[in-house]
Design a protein around this motif. Structure first.
Motif, PDB file in Angstrom:
ATOM      1  N   SER A 156     -16.274 -11.388   3.744  1.00 16.91           N
ATOM      2  CA  SER A 156     -17.041 -10.891   4.898  1.00 16.91           C
ATOM      3  C   SER A 156     -16.095 -10.301   5.947  1.00 16.91           C
ATOM      4  CB  SER A 156     -17.854 -12.036   5.505  1.00 16.91           C
ATOM      5  OG  SER A 156     -16.973 -13.088   5.812  1.00 16.91           O
ATOM      6  N   LYS A 157     -14.777 -10.445   5.727  1.00 19.10           N
ATOM      7  CA  LYS A 157     -13.815  -9.868   6.675  1.00 19.10           C
ATOM      8  C   LYS A 157     -13.852  -8.342   6.584  1.00 19.10           C
ATOM      9  CE  LYS A 157     -10.723 -13.741   5.875  1.00 19.10           C
ATOM     10  NZ  LYS A 157     -10.634 -14.495   7.117  1.00 19.10           N
ATOM     11  N   LYS A 158     -13.406  -7.697   7.665  1.00 18.37           N
ATOM     12  CA  LYS A 158     -13.371  -6.227   7.639  1.00 18.37           C
ATOM     13  C   LYS A 158     -12.029  -5.783   7.054  1.00 18.37           C
ATOM     14  CE  LYS A 158     -13.583  -2.193  10.549  1.00 18.37           C
ATOM     15  NZ  LYS A 158     -13.112  -1.716  11.837  1.00 18.37           N
ATOM     16  N   ILE A 159     -12.086  -5.058   5.941  1.00 20.93           N
ATOM     17  CA  ILE A 159     -10.841  -4.570   5.323  1.00 20.93           C
ATOM     18  C   ILE A 159     -10.650  -3.102   5.702  1.00 20.93           C
ATOM     19  CG2 ILE A 159      -9.587  -4.245   3.138  1.00 20.93           C
ATOM     20  CD1 ILE A 159     -10.326  -7.104   3.239  1.00 20.93           C
ATOM     21  N   ILE A 160      -9.499  -2.805   6.282  1.00 19.34           N
ATOM     22  CA  ILE A 160      -9.171  -1.395   6.585  1.00 19.34           C
ATOM     23  C   ILE A 160      -8.183  -0.923   5.521  1.00 19.34           C
ATOM     24  CG2 ILE A 160      -8.259   0.205   8.320  1.00 19.34           C
ATOM     25  CD1 ILE A 160      -8.944  -1.932  10.465  1.00 19.34           C
ATOM     26  N   PRO A 161      -8.639  -0.060   4.596  1.00 21.46           N
ATOM     27  CA  PRO A 161      -7.735   0.340   3.500  1.00 21.46           C
ATOM     28  C   PRO A 161      -6.733   1.409   3.935  1.00 21.46           C
ATOM     29  CG  PRO A 161     -10.053   0.870   3.002  1.00 21.46           C
ATOM     30  CD  PRO A 161      -9.964   0.558   4.462  1.00 21.46           C
ATOM     31  N   TRP A 162      -5.545   1.349   3.376  1.00 24.78           N
ATOM     32  CA  TRP A 162      -4.547   2.430   3.461  1.00 24.78           C
ATOM     33  C   TRP A 162      -5.030   3.531   2.529  1.00 24.78           C
ATOM     34  CZ3 TRP A 162      -0.982   2.183   7.085  1.00 24.78           C
ATOM     35  CH2 TRP A 162       0.137   3.028   7.028  1.00 24.78           C
ATOM     36  N   LYS A 163      -4.300   4.654   2.464  1.00 23.02           N
ATOM     37  CA  LYS A 163      -4.820   5.752   1.628  1.00 23.02           C
ATOM     38  C   LYS A 163      -4.136   5.859   0.260  1.00 23.02           C
ATOM     39  CE  LYS A 163      -6.739   8.902   5.085  1.00 23.02           C
ATOM     40  NZ  LYS A 163      -6.306   8.393   6.396  1.00 23.02           N
ATOM     41  N   GLY A 164      -3.342   4.851  -0.096  1.00 22.12           N
ATOM     42  CA  GLY A 164      -2.594   4.945  -1.353  1.00 22.12           C
ATOM     43  C   GLY A 164      -3.447   4.652  -2.583  1.00 22.12           C
ATOM     44  N   PHE A 165      -2.898   4.985  -3.717  1.00 20.54           N
ATOM     45  CA  PHE A 165      -3.583   4.720  -4.997  1.00 20.54           C
ATOM     46  C   PHE A 165      -2.568   4.813  -6.132  1.00 20.54           C
ATOM     47  CE2 PHE A 165      -3.726   9.202  -4.026  1.00 20.54           C
ATOM     48  CZ  PHE A 165      -3.322   9.799  -5.216  1.00 20.54           C
ATOM     49  N   CYS A 166      -2.931   4.243  -7.262  1.00 19.09           N
ATOM     50  CA  CYS A 166      -2.076   4.358  -8.451  1.00 19.09           C
ATOM     51  C   CYS A 166      -2.538   5.578  -9.248  1.00 19.09           C
ATOM     52  CB  CYS A 166      -2.207   3.102  -9.307  1.00 19.09           C
ATOM     53  SG  CYS A 166      -1.619   3.384 -10.988  1.00 19.09           S
ATOM     54  N   PRO A 167      -1.672   6.586  -9.434  1.00 18.64           N
ATOM     55  CA  PRO A 167      -2.111   7.784 -10.157  1.00 18.64           C
ATOM     56  C   PRO A 167      -2.594   7.467 -11.578  1.00 18.64           C
ATOM     57  CG  PRO A 167       0.059   8.108  -9.154  1.00 18.64           C
ATOM     58  CD  PRO A 167      -0.286   6.667  -8.964  1.00 18.64           C
ATOM     59  N   THR A 168      -1.994   6.480 -12.200  1.00 24.06           N
ATOM     60  CA  THR A 168      -2.358   6.147 -13.591  1.00 24.06           C
ATOM     61  C   THR A 168      -3.774   5.556 -13.670  1.00 24.06           C
ATOM     62  OG1 THR A 168      -0.039   5.736 -14.077  1.00 24.06           O
ATOM     63  CG2 THR A 168      -1.631   4.779 -15.604  1.00 24.06           C
ATOM     64  N   HIS A 169      -4.162   4.751 -12.695  1.00 24.38           N
ATOM     65  CA  HIS A 169      -5.496   4.135 -12.722  1.00 24.38           C
ATOM     66  C   HIS A 169      -6.547   5.001 -12.024  1.00 24.38           C
ATOM     67  CE1 HIS A 169      -3.103   0.590 -13.770  1.00 24.38           C
ATOM     68  NE2 HIS A 169      -4.214   0.098 -14.285  1.00 24.38           N
ATOM     69  N   ASP A 170      -6.135   5.688 -10.952  1.00 23.85           N
ATOM     70  CA  ASP A 170      -7.100   6.427 -10.149  1.00 23.85           C
ATOM     71  C   ASP A 170      -7.626   7.678 -10.862  1.00 23.85           C
ATOM     72  OD1 ASP A 170      -8.298   6.523  -7.348  1.00 23.85           O
ATOM     73  OD2 ASP A 170      -7.446   8.543  -7.522  1.00 23.85           O
ATOM     74  N   ARG A 171      -6.867   8.166 -11.859  1.00 24.19           N
ATOM     75  CA  ARG A 171      -7.342   9.400 -12.526  1.00 24.19           C
ATOM     76  C   ARG A 171      -8.422   9.113 -13.575  1.00 24.19           C
ATOM     77  NH1 ARG A 171      -1.708  10.483 -14.310  1.00 24.19           N
ATOM     78  NH2 ARG A 171      -1.287   8.959 -15.936  1.00 24.19           N
ATOM     79  N   PHE A 172      -8.668   7.847 -13.858  1.00 25.38           N
ATOM     80  CA  PHE A 172      -9.699   7.492 -14.842  1.00 25.38           C
ATOM     81  C   PHE A 172     -11.073   7.692 -14.203  1.00 25.38           C
ATOM     82  CE2 PHE A 172     -12.038   3.882 -17.093  1.00 25.38           C
ATOM     83  CZ  PHE A 172     -12.268   4.625 -18.239  1.00 25.38           C
ATOM     84  N   THR A 173     -11.909   8.513 -14.854  1.00 26.24           N
ATOM     85  CA  THR A 173     -13.184   8.883 -14.229  1.00 26.24           C
ATOM     86  C   THR A 173     -14.370   8.136 -14.847  1.00 26.24           C
ATOM     87  OG1 THR A 173     -13.584  10.678 -15.781  1.00 26.24           O
ATOM     88  CG2 THR A 173     -12.354  11.230 -13.762  1.00 26.24           C
TER      89      THR A 173
END
Ligand code: 13P
Ligand code: SF4
Length: 297
Positions: A156-173
């Motif tokens: 229930s906490k508020k999470i403020i995400p950074w803008k990073g990502f893993c290219p290997t996982h994030d490209r999976f559609t």
């Protein structure tokens, strides 16, 4: 080459740690294989003189932060993690100033400087547990936006995400996932929390690589679609040889993880380099963030 590695390992009182994404032959000569959390626990608590780390730079750096009295060697210093490079300490400190009540929670996939600017580290295996144990109601989650969004589902906490990502996982559609599910309609789907939210929605389970190893034999299905880096399949086949593992996409290959080879391991053991170190003032601060993680997980 394997015999020579074994001989040098004994002579130099070295241990070889390998991440679950390493090449099969590298996993096979390692003393321990595991996820980021398991490997940092081993790095923090072993009596070797030298740790040869088969993984990417932030992993070897974390081993040094936890065990500075040991020589930590990464056989190829150019094996980095593009996601870790997506956050810089100066930006994290700026963000912290703008959100003074928030806890800075940093994924272990980050540089020593970013860890040093953080309140606590997490891995994909303990992020949900740790975030829920914190006193703060707001959390700056660095650097992986996908893991941040995954954690948000369980707090229930508020999470403020950074803008990073893993290219290997994030490209999976989503389209790729739907297509592979149609091809193997009976299969169970497991994915890593570094995947995008729409992938998490469609998966049967979401696990760190260590949790995949621990839980794989609880899945009754024979066919399992695996949504994470291809190296994982070698480990899973070893512990569940009767199952059929299907890599969810050809894109699941981390080129940095694949830079470590037997040739480079042998040379690194012979030369006792390239070594990984961290400036002592940074190390002490980063150590506190990692140590807090180990205590709370
Ligand atoms: P694990 O901690 O689940 O092994 O993940 C590490 C990593 O780099 C995933 O891309
Ligand atoms: Fe970094 Fe992704 Fe490679 Fe893991 S798989 S080391 S997060 S780039």
């Amino acid at each position: 080459m394997i015999k020579e590695i074994e001989k040098l390992k004994k002579q130099k009182k070295a241990i070889i740690l390998a991440h679950n994404y390493q090449k099969p032959e590298v996993q096979d000569i390692a003393d321990f294989t595991g996820d980021s959390l398991e490997l940092s626990r081993i790095a923090a608590d072993n009596d070797a003189d030298l740790i040869l780390f088969c993984g990417v730079h932030f992993m070897a750096e974390s081993a040094y932060i936890l065990s500075p009295q040991k020589k930590v060697i990464l056989p190829d210093l150019s094996a980095g993690c593009p996601m870790a490079d997506m956050a810089e300490a100066v930006d994290v400190l700026n963000m912290k100033e703008k959100n003074p009540d928030a806890a800075v929670v940093t994924y272990i996939n980050s540089s020593a400087e970013v860890k040093a600017a953080s309140d606590i580290c997490v891995t994909s295996a303990n992020a949900v547990t740790i975030v829920n144990k914190l006193q703060n109601d707001t959390v700056l989650f660095i650097p992986d936006k996908n893991l941040a969004n995954y954690v948000q589902r369980f707090t229930s906490k508020k999470i403020i995400p950074w803008k990073g990502f893993c290219p290997t996982h994030d490209r999976f559609t989503k389209e790729e996932l739907i297509a592979i599910k149609q091809k193997y309609p009976e299969a169970y789907v497991i994915v890593h929390p570094e995947c995008r939210p729409e992938i998490i929605d469609l998966a049967d389970n979401v696990w760190s690589t260590g949790q995949m190893v621990k839980n794989i034999n609880t899945i009754p299905h024979k066919q399992i679609i695996v949504g994470t880096e291809e190296g994982m399949l070698h480990k899973l086949k070893k512990i569940a040889p009767e199952k059929e593992f299907i890599l969810a996409s050809k894109g699941f290959m981390c080129p940095n993880m694949k830079k470590i080879t037997l040739e480079k391991i042998l040379k690194a053991l012979q030369d006792e380099q390239p070594i990984v170190t961290v400036k002592e003032d940074t190390r002490i601060k980063a150590f506190m963030a990692l140590q807090k993680m180990l205590e709370l997980s």
